[in-house]
Each structure stands twice: as C-alpha cells, then as structure tokens.
Design a protein around this motif. Structure first.
Motif, PDB file in Angstrom:
ATOM      1  N   SER A   1       0.841  -1.188   0.000  1.00 42.08           N
ATOM      2  CA  SER A   1       0.000   0.000   0.000  1.00 42.08           C
ATOM      3  C   SER A   1       0.877   1.239   0.000  1.00 42.08           C
ATOM      4  O   SER A   1       1.649   1.448   0.928  1.00 42.08           O
ATOM      5  CB  SER A   1      -0.895  -0.005   1.244  1.00 42.08           C
ATOM      6  OG  SER A   1      -1.697   1.138   1.278  1.00 42.08           O
TER       7      SER A   1
ATOM      8  N   THR B   1       1.167   4.294   0.914  1.00 44.66           N
ATOM      9  CA  THR B   1       0.590   5.355   1.726  1.00 44.66           C
ATOM     10  C   THR B   1       1.637   6.204   2.437  1.00 44.66           C
ATOM     11  O   THR B   1       1.286   7.108   3.179  1.00 44.66           O
ATOM     12  CB  THR B   1      -0.354   4.759   2.777  1.00 44.66           C
ATOM     13  OG1 THR B   1       0.373   3.810   3.580  1.00 44.66           O
ATOM     14  CG2 THR B   1      -1.515   4.038   2.111  1.00 44.66           C
TER      15      THR B   1
ATOM     16  N   LEU C   1       1.941  10.041  -0.010  1.00 45.22           N
ATOM     17  CA  LEU C   1       0.875  10.444  -0.911  1.00 45.22           C
ATOM     18  C   LEU C   1       0.861  11.957  -1.074  1.00 45.22           C
ATOM     19  O   LEU C   1       1.054  12.699  -0.108  1.00 45.22           O
ATOM     20  CB  LEU C   1      -0.482   9.993  -0.362  1.00 45.22           C
ATOM     21  CG  LEU C   1      -0.764   8.490  -0.412  1.00 45.22           C
ATOM     22  CD1 LEU C   1      -2.085   8.192   0.267  1.00 45.22           C
ATOM     23  CD2 LEU C   1      -0.774   7.984  -1.835  1.00 45.22           C
TER      24      LEU C   1
ATOM     25  N   ALA D   1      -7.762   7.174   3.389  1.00 40.83           N
ATOM     26  CA  ALA D   1      -7.137   7.691   2.168  1.00 40.83           C
ATOM     27  C   ALA D   1      -7.375   9.187   2.024  1.00 40.83           C
ATOM     28  O   ALA D   1      -6.471   9.946   1.643  1.00 40.83           O
ATOM     29  CB  ALA D   1      -7.677   6.945   0.949  1.00 40.83           C
TER      30      ALA D   1
ATOM     31  N   CYS E   1      -4.464  12.155   1.985  1.00 44.60           N
ATOM     32  CA  CYS E   1      -4.355  13.094   0.864  1.00 44.60           C
ATOM     33  C   CYS E   1      -4.718  14.527   1.263  1.00 44.60           C
ATOM     34  O   CYS E   1      -4.851  15.396   0.399  1.00 44.60           O
ATOM     35  CB  CYS E   1      -5.236  12.628  -0.294  1.00 44.60           C
ATOM     36  SG  CYS E   1      -4.618  11.136  -1.105  1.00 44.60           S
TER      37      CYS E   1
ATOM     38  N   LEU F   1      -8.090   4.830  -2.030  1.00 41.45           N
ATOM     39  CA  LEU F   1      -7.150   5.555  -2.894  1.00 41.45           C
ATOM     40  C   LEU F   1      -7.760   5.836  -4.261  1.00 41.45           C
ATOM     41  O   LEU F   1      -7.499   6.885  -4.865  1.00 41.45           O
ATOM     42  CB  LEU F   1      -5.855   4.755  -3.031  1.00 41.45           C
ATOM     43  CG  LEU F   1      -5.027   4.636  -1.746  1.00 41.45           C
ATOM     44  CD1 LEU F   1      -3.888   3.642  -1.941  1.00 41.45           C
ATOM     45  CD2 LEU F   1      -4.479   5.988  -1.303  1.00 41.45           C
TER      46      LEU F   1
ATOM     47  N   HIS G   1      -8.311   9.634  -5.771  1.00 39.93           N
ATOM     48  CA  HIS G   1      -7.908  10.044  -7.118  1.00 39.93           C
ATOM     49  C   HIS G   1      -9.078  10.647  -7.888  1.00 39.93           C
ATOM     50  O   HIS G   1      -8.956  11.720  -8.494  1.00 39.93           O
ATOM     51  CB  HIS G   1      -7.346   8.849  -7.887  1.00 39.93           C
ATOM     52  CG  HIS G   1      -7.165   9.112  -9.350  1.00 39.93           C
ATOM     53  ND1 HIS G   1      -6.109   9.849  -9.849  1.00 39.93           N
ATOM     54  CD2 HIS G   1      -7.925   8.761 -10.424  1.00 39.93           C
ATOM     55  CE1 HIS G   1      -6.228   9.938 -11.168  1.00 39.93           C
ATOM     56  NE2 HIS G   1      -7.308   9.291 -11.538  1.00 39.93           N
TER      57      HIS G   1
END
Length: 282
Positions: free
Chosen positions: A23, A25, A28, A55, A59, A254, A258
């Motif tokens: 993953s 992470t 990010l 997620a 972000c 994720l 996005h």
C-alpha cells in the motif's frame, strides 16, 4: 448499516510485481488538501468506508464520520481518533431527522462540503439468503430504501453545500451487472444504485458535482459475512482476477481519492471497478 455485500463496507495499489501487494501510503501527495469529506458507513477498522476515510486524510482532506447507533459508536470512535476526524456524528438513515442533523452540523462547522461517500446497504437476512424469487415485498423495499434511496437523500442535502463543486461516491458490486450466485436481491438493488449515480451525474453536472459508483471486488468485511458461501467468492476472485492479488479497503479509498482530485476533474457518471480486473472475465 454498513454495506451488506462483497463490496460491503467494501482495498492498495500494486508495484508491478505480481507476487507483492503493498500500500503506497507513505508519501501520498496532498491531492485533497483543504477538502471537506463526509464518510457514511464506517462499522469498524475493516470497513470499506474506513479505507476511504483513511485515504482522504492521507491526501489532506478534513473528514467527518458517522456511526449508526450507540452500539456501533465504540467501534467507530477509535477510527475517528486514529485519523483525526473533525466530527463523529450519529446517522441511522431510517430515522427521520438524523440526516438533517448531520448536515446542520456540517454547515455549522465547515459551511461547505466537497466529498461524500455512501457505503451503507442492508437487506433482512431471510430475504438476502432465500433467493430473489422468494424475497418479500417488505424486505425488497427495505433493501432498496437503505441501500439505494438513502444515497439520493444524502445527495439532496449535500449538493447545496457543494458550492465549489464536489464528488459523490456510492459503493456497488459486480452483482449489479452480472449474476453472482447468492447475491440474490442485492443484485437488482445495486443495479438501481448504479443507475442512480448516472442520473445524478447528469442532474448535478452543471453544478460541478461529479458522481461515481465504485465496484470493489470481494473483501472480507463484517457485512460481507451476511452472504452465503462468501468464502467461495473470495477464492474465485483470487484465482480468476488477472492481477491475482487480493483487494483491500485502501484500494477503494485511494481510487476514490484520485477520482475526487483535480486529476479526474472530467470524469463522472462511471462505475469504476476496483477488483484486479475480475469484472472483465467470463
């Protein structure tokens, strides 16, 4: 009522080596910095909604979570603390007034909303396991109301707060489009949910609001245990998906991050499969 389905509150990105599943992470980019996100459907640390919340925070988004009732709160509260959620609010979509109270709290605290995740579904066990032909009218109506129409009710309240545009997500499953043994009445219900996403994308597009149905592969969540022979679905996915890798909740999160970012600003109305390619197989 977190999602009752293999997508059930229904994942990680792969590094190209089919034997390794990791993953990404650690580093990010802040794709969602300053965004305000409401995530509905967290039941515990293994929920798909939890992967989305994690997620979004990774972000850069600020996150609010809901819990279904007092029994569920002890399982959701540690997740809220883990990710630094700004709000933890009660929401049972079958209870009049609770949805209004959630959006009043969001309006008071944030004044706007950018992201919404709907990851809840429910069907009475007897109706879910008896086959579509034998499902009761009452059970089918309850499944449709909680699993589909509640998304419309959330969207109706969220849209006026998305003053700078936004993104809505609903969790679906392959059984919406193909027959998956033992998925039964949830197939037609999820098909209605996916159609609702397309129509909402059309109606809300002029306001800069994008809508996606997310269709994960089978994930071992508490809600998925309501399906008969769920272990068979997991084994089939592991053996038949082109990537031959398990899906986890961060994969879903994720993907949503996005799609909610400027990188996907012209994408809307789609059903996005997060299943290692399982959906393309016969």
């Amino acid at each position: 009522m977190p999602d009752t389905a293999p997508d059930a509150t229904h994942n990680t990105t792969h590094n190209g080596d089919a034997s390794t599943h990791t993953s990404p992470t650690q580093a990010l980019p802040p794709l969602l910095a300053g965004k305000k996100a409401l995530v509905v459907g967290v039941a515990n640390g293994d929920s798909i909604a939890t992967g989305c919340a994690r997620a979004f925070r990774l972000c850069g988004a600020d996150v609010a979570l809901t819990y279904q009732n007092d029994k569920a709160r002890p399982h959701v509260e540690p997740i809220a603390q883990e990710i630094g959620a700004e709000m933890l609010l009660p929401l049972d979509v079958t209870q009049p007034g609770q949805m209004d109270a959630v959006f009043e709290a969001l309006q008071t605290r944030w004044g706007r909303l950018d992201l919404l995740v709907h990851s809840i579904a429910f069907a009475p066990k007897a109706d879910l396991q008896s086959g579509l032909l034998q499902s009761s009218a009452e059970g089918f109506a309850m499944a449709m109301d909680i699993s589909c129409h509640s998304f419309l009710r959330l969207a109706r309240r969220a849209a006026p707060m998305m003053t700078e545009g936004g993104t809505l997500f609903a969790m679906s499953y392959l059984g919406a489009n193909k027959v998956v043994p033992n998925y039964n009445l949830m197939g037609p219900v999820k098909a209605a949910l996916e159609a609702s996403c397309r129509y909402l994308a059309y109606e809300l597009g002029p306001q800069g609001i994008r809508v996606h149905a997310i269709s994960p592969g089978p994930i071992a969540t508490r809600a998925a245990s309501g399906l008969k022979e769920f272990d068979v679905l997991l084994a089939h996915a592991a053996s038949e998906a082109p990537l031959h890798q398990p899906i986890d909740t961060m994969d879903v999160g994720l993907t949503c991050a996005h799609l909610a970012s400027p990188l996907a600003r012209h994408l809307t109305g789609s059903t996005v499969y997060v299943d290692g390619g399982l959906n393309i197989m016969a």
